[in-house]
Motif scaffolding. Structure first.
Motif, PDB file in Angstrom:
ATOM      1  N   ALA A 194     -31.407  86.620  70.358  1.00  0.00           N
ATOM      2  CA  ALA A 194     -31.263  87.402  71.589  1.00  0.00           C
ATOM      3  C   ALA A 194     -29.810  87.363  72.023  1.00  0.00           C
ATOM      4  N   GLY A 195     -29.404  88.381  72.784  1.00  0.00           N
ATOM      5  CA  GLY A 195     -28.037  88.427  73.293  1.00  0.00           C
ATOM      6  C   GLY A 195     -27.813  89.648  74.158  1.00  0.00           C
ATOM      7  N   ALA A 196     -26.712  89.626  74.924  1.00  0.00           N
ATOM      8  CA  ALA A 196     -26.339  90.735  75.810  1.00  0.00           C
ATOM      9  C   ALA A 196     -25.174  91.490  75.188  1.00  0.00           C
ATOM     10  N   HIS A 197     -25.248  92.830  75.228  1.00  0.00           N
ATOM     11  CA  HIS A 197     -24.219  93.670  74.623  1.00  0.00           C
ATOM     12  C   HIS A 197     -24.021  94.919  75.483  1.00  0.00           C
ATOM     13  N   PHE A 198     -22.784  95.406  75.517  1.00  0.00           N
ATOM     14  CA  PHE A 198     -22.512  96.699  76.149  1.00  0.00           C
ATOM     15  C   PHE A 198     -22.791  97.793  75.131  1.00  0.00           C
ATOM     16  N   LEU A 199     -23.624  98.745  75.516  1.00  0.00           N
ATOM     17  CA  LEU A 199     -24.018  99.828  74.623  1.00  0.00           C
ATOM     18  C   LEU A 199     -23.593 101.164  75.219  1.00  0.00           C
ATOM     19  N   GLU A 200     -22.892 101.948  74.432  1.00  0.00           N
ATOM     20  CA  GLU A 200     -22.453 103.264  74.872  1.00  0.00           C
ATOM     21  C   GLU A 200     -23.606 104.273  74.758  1.00  0.00           C
ATOM     22  N   SER A 201     -23.498 105.317  75.564  1.00  0.00           N
ATOM     23  CA  SER A 201     -24.478 106.389  75.473  1.00  0.00           C
ATOM     24  C   SER A 201     -24.430 107.011  74.078  1.00  0.00           C
ATOM     25  N   GLY A 202     -25.586 107.167  73.468  1.00  0.00           N
ATOM     26  CA  GLY A 202     -25.656 107.697  72.116  1.00  0.00           C
ATOM     27  C   GLY A 202     -25.744 106.635  71.042  1.00  0.00           C
ATOM     28  N   SER A 203     -25.662 105.351  71.415  1.00  0.00           N
ATOM     29  CA  SER A 203     -25.792 104.274  70.436  1.00  0.00           C
ATOM     30  C   SER A 203     -27.199 104.277  69.849  1.00  0.00           C
ATOM     31  N   VAL A 204     -27.291 104.045  68.544  1.00  0.00           N
ATOM     32  CA  VAL A 204     -28.573 103.995  67.840  1.00  0.00           C
ATOM     33  C   VAL A 204     -28.734 102.594  67.265  1.00  0.00           C
ATOM     34  N   LEU A 205     -29.835 101.927  67.615  1.00  0.00           N
ATOM     35  CA  LEU A 205     -30.094 100.559  67.174  1.00  0.00           C
ATOM     36  C   LEU A 205     -31.206 100.546  66.135  1.00  0.00           C
ATOM     37  N   GLU A 206     -31.045  99.622  65.168  1.00  0.00           N
ATOM     38  CA  GLU A 206     -32.041  99.494  64.105  1.00  0.00           C
ATOM     39  C   GLU A 206     -32.156  98.033  63.704  1.00  0.00           C
ATOM     40  N   LEU A 207     -33.390  97.570  63.522  1.00  0.00           N
ATOM     41  CA  LEU A 207     -33.625  96.223  63.010  1.00  0.00           C
ATOM     42  C   LEU A 207     -34.030  96.335  61.548  1.00  0.00           C
ATOM     43  N   SER A 208     -33.346  95.587  60.686  1.00  0.00           N
ATOM     44  CA  SER A 208     -33.638  95.638  59.255  1.00  0.00           C
ATOM     45  C   SER A 208     -33.576  94.239  58.659  1.00  0.00           C
ATOM     46  N   VAL A 209     -34.328  94.053  57.582  1.00  0.00           N
ATOM     47  CA  VAL A 209     -34.312  92.807  56.823  1.00  0.00           C
ATOM     48  C   VAL A 209     -33.512  93.074  55.551  1.00  0.00           C
ATOM     49  N   PRO A 210     -32.410  92.362  55.316  1.00  0.00           N
ATOM     50  CA  PRO A 210     -31.551  92.649  54.161  1.00  0.00           C
ATOM     51  C   PRO A 210     -32.147  92.135  52.853  1.00  0.00           C
ATOM     52  N   ARG A 211     -33.336  92.633  52.556  1.00  0.00           N
ATOM     53  CA  ARG A 211     -33.999  92.299  51.305  1.00  0.00           C
ATOM     54  C   ARG A 211     -35.118  93.317  51.093  1.00  0.00           C
ATOM     55  N   LYS A 212     -35.141  93.964  49.972  1.00  0.00           N
ATOM     56  CA  LYS A 212     -36.177  94.957  49.721  1.00  0.00           C
ATOM     57  C   LYS A 212     -37.511  94.263  49.457  1.00  0.00           C
ATOM     58  N   SER A 213     -38.566  94.977  49.812  1.00  0.00           N
ATOM     59  CA  SER A 213     -39.943  94.495  49.614  1.00  0.00           C
ATOM     60  C   SER A 213     -40.184  93.147  50.288  1.00  0.00           C
ATOM     61  N   ALA A 214     -39.594  92.956  51.479  1.00  0.00           N
ATOM     62  CA  ALA A 214     -39.820  91.709  52.220  1.00  0.00           C
ATOM     63  C   ALA A 214     -41.246  91.688  52.761  1.00  0.00           C
ATOM     64  N   ASP A 215     -41.841  90.525  52.751  1.00  0.00           N
ATOM     65  CA  ASP A 215     -43.220  90.375  53.218  1.00  0.00           C
ATOM     66  C   ASP A 215     -43.192  89.854  54.654  1.00  0.00           C
ATOM     67  N   LEU A 216     -43.665  90.666  55.602  1.00  0.00           N
ATOM     68  CA  LEU A 216     -43.623  90.331  57.022  1.00  0.00           C
ATOM     69  C   LEU A 216     -45.020  90.346  57.613  1.00  0.00           C
ATOM     70  N   ILE A 217     -45.185  89.604  58.709  1.00  0.00           N
ATOM     71  CA  ILE A 217     -46.445  89.621  59.461  1.00  0.00           C
ATOM     72  C   ILE A 217     -46.306  90.654  60.579  1.00  0.00           C
ATOM     73  N   LEU A 218     -47.083  91.717  60.477  1.00  0.00           N
ATOM     74  CA  LEU A 218     -46.959  92.817  61.439  1.00  0.00           C
ATOM     75  C   LEU A 218     -48.006  92.693  62.545  1.00  0.00           C
ATOM     76  N   SER A 219     -47.862  91.681  63.383  1.00  0.00           N
ATOM     77  CA  SER A 219     -48.719  91.533  64.562  1.00  0.00           C
ATOM     78  C   SER A 219     -47.834  91.502  65.799  1.00  0.00           C
ATOM     79  N   ALA A 220     -48.360  91.997  66.900  1.00  0.00           N
ATOM     80  CA  ALA A 220     -47.558  92.126  68.127  1.00  0.00           C
ATOM     81  C   ALA A 220     -47.109  90.783  68.670  1.00  0.00           C
ATOM     82  N   GLN A 221     -47.857  89.708  68.406  1.00  0.00           N
ATOM     83  CA  GLN A 221     -47.483  88.387  68.913  1.00  0.00           C
ATOM     84  C   GLN A 221     -46.443  87.711  68.027  1.00  0.00           C
ATOM     85  N   ALA A 222     -46.319  88.144  66.763  1.00  0.00           N
ATOM     86  CA  ALA A 222     -45.444  87.462  65.822  1.00  0.00           C
ATOM     87  C   ALA A 222     -44.131  88.185  65.601  1.00  0.00           C
TER      88      ALA A 222
END
Length: 230
Positions: A194-222
């Motif tokens: 977590a962290g605080a950042h100044f974001l300009e209008s038009g900024s596009v954010l994306e979360l990615s895992v730098p590994r193909k075919s990563a195995d993740l738990i897709l539940s809202a709590q996790a």
């Protein structure tokens, strides 16, 4: 006989003292009663010359004197202060947040990335817009960003990156790395950042895992991500 006479004299003296004290107190009470009567007559003369009294808790105007209930005054002051502070009202209107939950993941082999597609868990305001894998910032400002991913992968270390893109430039805002358990039968571990950042209008954010075919738990709590203005 002489002792009896002395005792009678003492008793008579005490009785005289008590009578004198009672007389002084009675005169004081009479004085207070007279002052109270004069005050009541004065108040009655004021209200009688000005007409009927106002109804509590509203204002009573009497010969140029306005008697207003204190709560009514405080409500007026609060209303005036809110009208005199449009900046605070605009700041409240600009408050916005989104809390995202995972919908699916997509692997990009050529980029060696696994990217999450999000769904809205909770949201407020229109300052942040979700579009599948990305979040677009509408208004300039400082934002608090948080994210967590639960990994189920046998790779020795896992992590994710939050990237900002604007005007063709790309900036990595935050990274999170976590060592995975050696027990390959239960390869579970989560990474939170977590962290605080100044974001300009038009900024596009994306979360990615730098590994193909990563195995993740897709539940809202996790696994989740959130952004809110501060």
């Amino acid at each position: 006989m002489q002792k009896s006479l002395i005792l009678c004299t003492v008793i008579i003296s005490l009785a005289c003292v008590c009578v004198a004290v009672l007389a002084v107190q009675w005169r004081r009470i009479q004085t207070l009663r007279l002052e109270l009567l004069n005050l009541e007559q004065h108040v009655m003369s004021l209200t009688g010359s000005c007409g009927e009294r106002g109804t509590y808790p509203y204002t009573t105007a009497c010969c140029g004197v306005s008697l207003t209930h204190p709560l009514r005054n405080s409500r007026k002051k609060r209303g005036a202060s809110s009208k005199q502070n449009p900046r605070r009202k605009r700041q409240t209107e600009q408050r916005t947040f989104v809390h995202l939950v995972p919908a699916s993941i997509h692997s990009y082999d050529e980029r060696d990335l696994t990217v999450l597609t999000w769904a809205l868990g909770q949201s407020y305001g229109a300052g942040l817009q979700l579009s599948g894998e990305t979040i677009t910032v509408v208004n300039n400002g400082t934002y608090f960003i948080y994210s967590q991913v639960l990994y189920k992968d046998t790779t020795w270390v896992m992590g994710h990156v939050i990237t900002k893109r604007i005007n063709g430039a790309e900036t990595k805002l935050m990274k999170c790395l976590k060592s995975m358990p050696r027990n390959v039968s239960l390869p579970l571990n989560s990474c939170y950042t977590a962290g605080a950042h100044f974001l300009e209008s038009g900024s596009v954010l994306e979360l990615s895992v730098p590994r193909k075919s990563a195995d993740l738990i897709l539940s809202a709590q996790a696994t989740f991500m959130g952004i809110f203005s501060i």
